[in-house]
Design a protein around this motif. Structure first.
Motif, PDB file in Angstrom:
ATOM      1  N   MET A 335      17.506   1.279  14.593  1.00  0.00           N
ATOM      2  CA  MET A 335      18.270   0.030  14.598  1.00  0.00           C
ATOM      3  C   MET A 335      18.830  -0.171  13.192  1.00  0.00           C
ATOM      4  SD  MET A 335      15.768  -2.422  16.919  1.00  0.00           S
ATOM      5  CE  MET A 335      14.233  -1.502  16.658  1.00  0.00           C
ATOM      6  N   PRO A 336      19.987   0.408  12.901  1.00  0.00           N
ATOM      7  CA  PRO A 336      20.506   0.393  11.531  1.00  0.00           C
ATOM      8  C   PRO A 336      20.698  -1.004  10.962  1.00  0.00           C
ATOM      9  CG  PRO A 336      21.721   1.954  12.904  1.00  0.00           C
ATOM     10  CD  PRO A 336      20.844   1.167  13.824  1.00  0.00           C
ATOM     11  N   GLN A 337      20.938  -1.988  11.828  1.00  0.00           N
ATOM     12  CA  GLN A 337      21.176  -3.346  11.339  1.00  0.00           C
ATOM     13  C   GLN A 337      19.895  -4.132  11.128  1.00  0.00           C
ATOM     14  OE1 GLN A 337      24.123  -3.905  14.710  1.00  0.00           O
ATOM     15  NE2 GLN A 337      25.160  -5.101  13.141  1.00  0.00           N
ATOM     16  N   SER A 338      18.773  -3.622  11.580  1.00  0.00           N
ATOM     17  CA  SER A 338      17.512  -4.331  11.412  1.00  0.00           C
ATOM     18  C   SER A 338      16.860  -3.954  10.087  1.00  0.00           C
ATOM     19  CB  SER A 338      16.563  -3.999  12.568  1.00  0.00           C
ATOM     20  OG  SER A 338      16.063  -2.674  12.430  1.00  0.00           O
ATOM     21  N   LYS A 339      15.928  -4.789   9.654  1.00  0.00           N
ATOM     22  CA  LYS A 339      15.165  -4.523   8.448  1.00  0.00           C
ATOM     23  C   LYS A 339      13.679  -4.633   8.751  1.00  0.00           C
ATOM     24  CE  LYS A 339      18.634  -6.003   5.063  1.00  0.00           C
ATOM     25  NZ  LYS A 339      18.913  -6.908   3.901  1.00  0.00           N
ATOM     26  N   VAL A 340      12.882  -3.941   7.945  1.00  0.00           N
ATOM     27  CA  VAL A 340      11.428  -3.941   8.110  1.00  0.00           C
ATOM     28  C   VAL A 340      10.789  -4.323   6.782  1.00  0.00           C
ATOM     29  CG1 VAL A 340       9.381  -2.600   8.702  1.00  0.00           C
ATOM     30  CG2 VAL A 340      11.562  -2.113   9.846  1.00  0.00           C
ATOM     31  N   PHE A 341      10.020  -5.410   6.786  1.00  0.00           N
ATOM     32  CA  PHE A 341       9.238  -5.808   5.619  1.00  0.00           C
ATOM     33  C   PHE A 341       7.836  -5.237   5.815  1.00  0.00           C
ATOM     34  CE2 PHE A 341       6.565  -8.388   2.972  1.00  0.00           C
ATOM     35  CZ  PHE A 341       7.361  -8.823   1.914  1.00  0.00           C
ATOM     36  N   ILE A 342       7.463  -4.268   4.975  1.00  0.00           N
ATOM     37  CA  ILE A 342       6.167  -3.615   5.089  1.00  0.00           C
ATOM     38  C   ILE A 342       5.232  -4.187   4.023  1.00  0.00           C
ATOM     39  CG2 ILE A 342       6.989  -1.701   3.644  1.00  0.00           C
ATOM     40  CD1 ILE A 342       4.374  -1.385   6.451  1.00  0.00           C
ATOM     41  N   MET A 343       3.992  -4.477   4.400  1.00  0.00           N
ATOM     42  CA  MET A 343       3.041  -5.068   3.462  1.00  0.00           C
ATOM     43  C   MET A 343       1.641  -4.515   3.724  1.00  0.00           C
ATOM     44  SD  MET A 343       2.402  -8.850   5.086  1.00  0.00           S
ATOM     45  CE  MET A 343       0.744  -8.887   4.381  1.00  0.00           C
ATOM     46  N   GLU A 344       0.751  -4.752   2.783  1.00  0.00           N
ATOM     47  CA  GLU A 344      -0.656  -4.399   2.907  1.00  0.00           C
ATOM     48  C   GLU A 344      -1.454  -5.676   2.749  1.00  0.00           C
ATOM     49  OE1 GLU A 344      -4.414  -1.928   2.226  1.00  0.00           O
ATOM     50  OE2 GLU A 344      -3.741  -3.868   1.457  1.00  0.00           O
ATOM     51  N   TYR A 418      -0.551   7.249   3.853  1.00  0.00           N
ATOM     52  CA  TYR A 418      -0.158   6.942   2.475  1.00  0.00           C
ATOM     53  C   TYR A 418       0.937   7.881   1.988  1.00  0.00           C
ATOM     54  CZ  TYR A 418      -0.273   7.420  -2.590  1.00  0.00           C
ATOM     55  OH  TYR A 418       0.090   7.550  -3.901  1.00  0.00           O
ATOM     56  N   LEU A 419       0.748   9.182   2.197  1.00  0.00           N
ATOM     57  CA  LEU A 419       1.744  10.155   1.729  1.00  0.00           C
ATOM     58  C   LEU A 419       3.093   9.924   2.397  1.00  0.00           C
ATOM     59  CD1 LEU A 419      -0.466  13.381   1.655  1.00  0.00           C
ATOM     60  CD2 LEU A 419       0.303  12.006  -0.298  1.00  0.00           C
ATOM     61  N   TRP A 420       3.093   9.608   3.696  1.00  0.00           N
ATOM     62  CA  TRP A 420       4.360   9.376   4.392  1.00  0.00           C
ATOM     63  C   TRP A 420       5.025   8.107   3.889  1.00  0.00           C
ATOM     64  CZ3 TRP A 420       6.134   5.541   7.775  1.00  0.00           C
ATOM     65  CH2 TRP A 420       7.343   5.830   8.433  1.00  0.00           C
ATOM     66  N   LEU A 421       4.235   7.063   3.694  1.00  0.00           N
ATOM     67  CA  LEU A 421       4.804   5.823   3.164  1.00  0.00           C
ATOM     68  C   LEU A 421       5.409   6.058   1.782  1.00  0.00           C
ATOM     69  CD1 LEU A 421       1.963   3.346   4.191  1.00  0.00           C
ATOM     70  CD2 LEU A 421       4.319   3.266   5.033  1.00  0.00           C
ATOM     71  N   ARG A 422       4.694   6.743   0.934  1.00  0.00           N
ATOM     72  CA  ARG A 422       5.151   6.984  -0.433  1.00  0.00           C
ATOM     73  C   ARG A 422       6.376   7.886  -0.489  1.00  0.00           C
ATOM     74  NH1 ARG A 422       1.580  10.926  -3.992  1.00  0.00           N
ATOM     75  NH2 ARG A 422       2.751  12.361  -2.625  1.00  0.00           N
ATOM     76  N   ASP A 423       6.348   8.969   0.264  1.00  0.00           N
ATOM     77  CA  ASP A 423       7.385   9.989   0.123  1.00  0.00           C
ATOM     78  C   ASP A 423       8.605   9.756   1.005  1.00  0.00           C
ATOM     79  OD1 ASP A 423       5.654  11.187  -1.641  1.00  0.00           O
ATOM     80  OD2 ASP A 423       4.933  12.700  -0.217  1.00  0.00           O
ATOM     81  N   TYR A 424       8.460   8.947   2.058  1.00  0.00           N
ATOM     82  CA  TYR A 424       9.562   8.828   3.013  1.00  0.00           C
ATOM     83  C   TYR A 424       9.962   7.387   3.338  1.00  0.00           C
ATOM     84  CZ  TYR A 424       8.552  13.756   3.806  1.00  0.00           C
ATOM     85  OH  TYR A 424       8.351  15.106   3.630  1.00  0.00           O
ATOM     86  N   VAL A 426       9.029   3.892   2.092  1.00  0.00           N
ATOM     87  CA  VAL A 426       9.262   2.682   1.295  1.00  0.00           C
ATOM     88  C   VAL A 426      10.627   2.674   0.603  1.00  0.00           C
ATOM     89  CG1 VAL A 426       6.830   2.177   0.948  1.00  0.00           C
ATOM     90  CG2 VAL A 426       8.025   3.632  -0.700  1.00  0.00           C
ATOM     91  N   ASP A 427      11.206   3.831   0.377  1.00  0.00           N
ATOM     92  CA  ASP A 427      12.521   3.889  -0.274  1.00  0.00           C
ATOM     93  C   ASP A 427      13.668   4.075   0.717  1.00  0.00           C
ATOM     94  OD1 ASP A 427      11.642   3.564  -2.947  1.00  0.00           O
ATOM     95  OD2 ASP A 427      11.040   5.677  -3.023  1.00  0.00           O
TER      96      ASP A 427
END
Length: 458
Positions: A335-344, A418-424, A426-427
């Motif tokens: 969904m290119p127009q949507s956004k995801v706020f990810i948190m811990e 963790y590795l997937w979040l960091r490398d793919y 969050v950015d």
């Protein structure tokens, strides 16, 4: 569209009733073999009138089906009432499940539409139905994951202290393959949601729903893609080991709340692997007994990165990324127009001056993400609910030796996540995170067993 190889749905056109298999209320309409439908298809080139006729035809056919479905619901309810000496009431509308409420409301609206159509004019009795465009504007954001990661805290405290935000206390899951639109309509017709509402000082009201299970259901994200493609999502996570303990003990409390006799408290080593056999999804699986035995508590539920990848925010086109994702078979719904706020969940902490400073920044970033004009309330230390006496002997302490194997599985999932979040993740475009360094600092801990001393870590 979903980019999975699974393009067909065996239950297409059916209403799934509580406690009954889909075939008990087969609502499929074989349009290609229906003369009336074929004629309407040929007329489709003439534009909106033909489309309207097709919609009326489908509603008419669905009216017949829903009437049968309601009869089954009523029969099941009567049978349950006869067999129960103290029926428990549901939080969803005085004992009615959301599925039942959707079917009942749809029946009312279809009946009204049918009566209005047959009367040859006059005001449309089903005018309270929202159009597709209005449905798309109804919700500003949705809290979609994960259970026991602070989603209820957000709903009850952060987002229910100001009239600028409207949520109610129930979970609203857009999970039905055929009645997703009706689920949204019920928000307005029964649950008090208003389109384009404003506060007393003229600030637009932002409607939102919460369902911590959306990312593990088969149809949920596809429904968002179809009906709410530009909505904002909020996803909360936590250390997989702590998550498993909290989720297990929560299910222990909830499952045995109104139950007498045998306590649901399976050995944790029986919960290693998927939540249900024969499907990559945790909800709506064909093996009902498997779901009932595990109560959706399983170590695979801690593979948060598998579920997050379904947003389609990362390329998923290299062996390295696909290996981290376990080559899972769940559908992906970009969904290119949507956004995801990810948190811990650790970003809620206010145990030190540093925590407080980070928490204040987190609130400002959340406020900016949601486009709020009013400030969110300050965070405070949150205590877990006490354990009831009748189940306290069955509550698990995940650090006990008997759970070592389970912790190993959860830590493995945590490292890959963790590795997937960091490398793919969050950015990636469309992904928002408050203080990326702090978020990754918290997620990095997922690689380690929290029950071990730090000097024992490799």
């Amino acid at each position: 569209m979903a980019t999975t190889a699974r393009q067909t749905n065996d239950n297409e056109g059916r209403i799934a009733l509580p406690g009954r298999e889909a075939e008990d209320a087969d609502c499929s309409v074989d349009e290609e073999r229906t003369t009336a439908t074929s004629a309407l298809d040929r007329a489709g080139e003439d534009g909106a009138d033909a489309s309207s006729s097709m919609t009326s035809f489908r509603r008419g056919m669905r009216l017949v089906c829903v009437a049968s479905a309601l009869a089954l619901v009523a029969g099941a309810a009567l049978s349950a009432a006869r067999n129960s000496s103290s029926p428990a009431s549901s939080a969803n509308g005085g004992g009615r499940s959301l599925k039942t409420r959707v079917i009942q409301k749809e029946m009312q609206l279809l009946t009204a539409a049918s009566s209005s159509s047959s009367s040859g004019g006059g005001e449309d009795s089903a005018s309270d139905l929202l159009s597709q465009d209005e449905l798309r504007r109804l919700l500003s954001f949705s809290i979609v994951g994960f259970p026991k990661t602070g989603t209820s805290f957000m709903e009850h405290y952060l987002f229910n202290q100001d009239k600028e935000l409207h949520l109610d206390s129930r979970e609203h899951c857009i999970s039905h393959p055929e009645a997703a639109e009706e689920t949204l309509q019920v928000l307005v017709t029964e649950d008090g949601f208003k389109l384009d509402g404003t506060t007393k000082d003229g600030v637009p009201v932002k409607n939102a729903i919460k369902c911590p299970h959306e990312l593990y259901g088969e149809y949920n994200l596809g429904n968002y893609q179809k009906l709410l493609p530009d909505i904002k999502f909020i996803v909360s996570t936590r250390h997989p080991v702590h998550w498993f303990q909290s989720w297990y003990n929560y299910k222990l409390r909830q499952t045995n709340k109104h139950k007498k006799g045998e306590i649901w408290a399976p050995p944790t080593n029986t919960l290693v692997g998927p939540c249900a056999e024969g499907t990559p999804y945790h909800y709506g699986a064909p093996n009902k007994l498997s779901i009932k035995s595990k109560k959706n508590v399983c170590t695979d539920g801690a593979k948060f990165h598998h579920a997050l990848s379904r947003f389609g925010k990362t390329p998923m086109n290299t062996p390295e990324e696909l290996n981290l994702l376990g080559h899972h078979k769940m559908s992906v719904h970009p969904m290119p127009q949507s956004k995801v706020f990810i948190m811990e969940i650790g970003q809620f902490a206010v145990d030190s001056d540093r925590d407080q400073e980070l928490a204040d920044q987190f609130l400002r970033d959340m406020q900016d993400y949601l486009g709020l004009e009013h400030d969110l309330p300050p965070l405070y230390h949150h205590e877990s609910k006490p354990i009831r006496e009748e189940v306290e002997d069955f509550v698990i302490d995940i650090c006990d030796d008997e759970h070592a194997m389970v912790r190993g599985e959860l830590v493995k999932a945590g490292k890959e996540a963790y590795l997937w979040l960091r490398d793919y993740f969050v950015d990636s475009p469309g992904v928002v995170v408050s203080n990326k360094a702090h978020f990754l600092e918290l997620a990095e801990r997922w690689q380690y067993d929290p029950c071990e001393r730090t000097d024992e870590r490799p």
